[in-house]
Scaffold this motif. Sequence first.
Motif, short mmCIF file in Angstrom:
data_model
loop_
_atom_site.label_atom_id
_atom_site.label_comp_id
_atom_site.label_asym_id
_atom_site.label_seq_id
_atom_site.Cartn_x
_atom_site.Cartn_y
_atom_site.Cartn_z
N GLU A 150 115.43 -58.66 68.35
CA GLU A 150 114.97 -57.42 68.99
C GLU A 150 115.95 -56.92 70.04
O GLU A 150 116.02 -55.71 70.30
N ASN A 151 116.68 -57.82 70.68
CA ASN A 151 117.63 -57.43 71.74
C ASN A 151 119.00 -57.05 71.17
O ASN A 151 119.96 -56.91 71.90
N HIS A 152 119.10 -56.92 69.86
CA HIS A 152 120.32 -56.53 69.13
C HIS A 152 121.38 -57.63 69.06
O HIS A 152 122.51 -57.39 68.64
N SER A 185 118.65 -67.65 74.82
CA SER A 185 119.94 -66.95 74.89
C SER A 185 121.09 -67.78 74.35
O SER A 185 122.10 -67.22 73.91
N HIS A 188 121.99 -66.65 70.86
CA HIS A 188 122.24 -65.22 70.62
C HIS A 188 123.73 -64.92 70.62
O HIS A 188 124.44 -65.21 71.59
#
Length: 195
Positions: A150-152, A185, A188
Amino acid sequence: MCFTMNVSLLLLLPGFQLLLIFSVGAKKQEGMVSPEDHGARLRGLWKLHIRDTLLKGKGSTPHPMREGMKQLLYCRVGIGYHLQILPSGSVGGVHKPTEHCWLKVFAMKHGVVGIRGVKSGLYLCMSGEGLAYGAEKFSDDCLLKENLEENHYTTYSSLSHPGVYLALSHKGVLRKGNSVGRHQSCTHFLPRRTP
């Protein structure tokens, strides 16, 4: 008319795509194709394609759609690290990109990719114990599920070992992928074309 149009279309397709079309067409004529059979066939064809491309030598120019785009994978954990695959097979992160950080991410099928170090020539693989490593030969351990979050940012998890994620620590050291989750994180990554 239809035959002429099909022949001209086939002349425009690269060799690998032609092989894929003919193999899928032959399977359809024999009967229904299960998703498992199609996936296994696709992996086998891709492995042959990669082997043939590598055997041609480094002097040949790769086709960008077949070989993937040259890029960096930036992990936002800590001060931020770029993933690297060293010639020794070790995988980790460095803040300032080196020549070992340039990677080619190539599609195997929808949502499944392979990653290869440009300088090292090694494929990124994930073991069942949750560790990432570089390997000379492409195997099922090198198949990674690519998921846009969702946070790209993008997460990469092992297709062969569900729940195992590619992850870096706050110091840029490789983390065990079976001890982290997709919402952390450390898993990611963001593709970058330039350093």
